[in-house]
Design an enzyme around this catalytic site. Sequence first.
Site, PDB file in Angstrom:
ATOM      1  CB  CYS A  52     166.328 -40.529  56.170  1.00 44.41           C
ATOM      2  SG  CYS A  52     165.611 -38.944  56.576  1.00 44.41           S
TER       3      CYS A  52
ATOM      4  CB  CYS B 230     165.987 -45.023  56.238  1.00 44.10           C
ATOM      5  SG  CYS B 230     165.705 -44.321  54.776  1.00 44.10           S
TER       6      CYS B 230
ATOM      7  CB  CYS C 149     172.639 -43.308  49.351  1.00 48.53           C
ATOM      8  SG  CYS C 149     174.092 -42.055  49.690  1.00 48.53           S
TER       9      CYS C 149
END
Length: 157
Positions: free
Chosen positions: A9, A82, A89
């Site tokens: 996250c 999230c 990412c």
Amino acid sequence: MQKKVLFLCTQNSARSQMAEAILNDKGKGKFIGFSAGSQPADDINVYAKIVMKEMGIDISNYKPKSIKQFLNEKFDFVITLCDKAKNECPTLPNDAIYVHWGITDPRDFKGNEEETVNHFKKIRNELTRRINLFIDLPVDKLDKVILRKRLDEIISK
């Protein structure tokens, strides 16, 4: 052999920390959890510490970590919690199964202390529900396509 799971996250201060701790508690021997953030906070959210301690898991010594420290690690699963972390990412250099389990950021909740604790409990309980479904999957017996589909379906169960 234990399957390695990385929860991501943005700040790695609540959702991903709780998920890591829950998986390590409930998936002993089968899974090992880690967590990181794309923009790690300075400390773990106090409400995350409170609600995890309530279920017998102490995360008071946990520290937020950057995704950068895991770039050369091999994971079996990478689970983003999230939308921001999903979009930011980096792809890790392996063939991990990537899954998105979007959960609202508890930091955005506005309420008094009791309401805030209750909100964090709801998030903890939802993470626990999803992780219980995850650890019950026959991960060694399913091919990657089916396994990823089953992991995606966990959100709607």
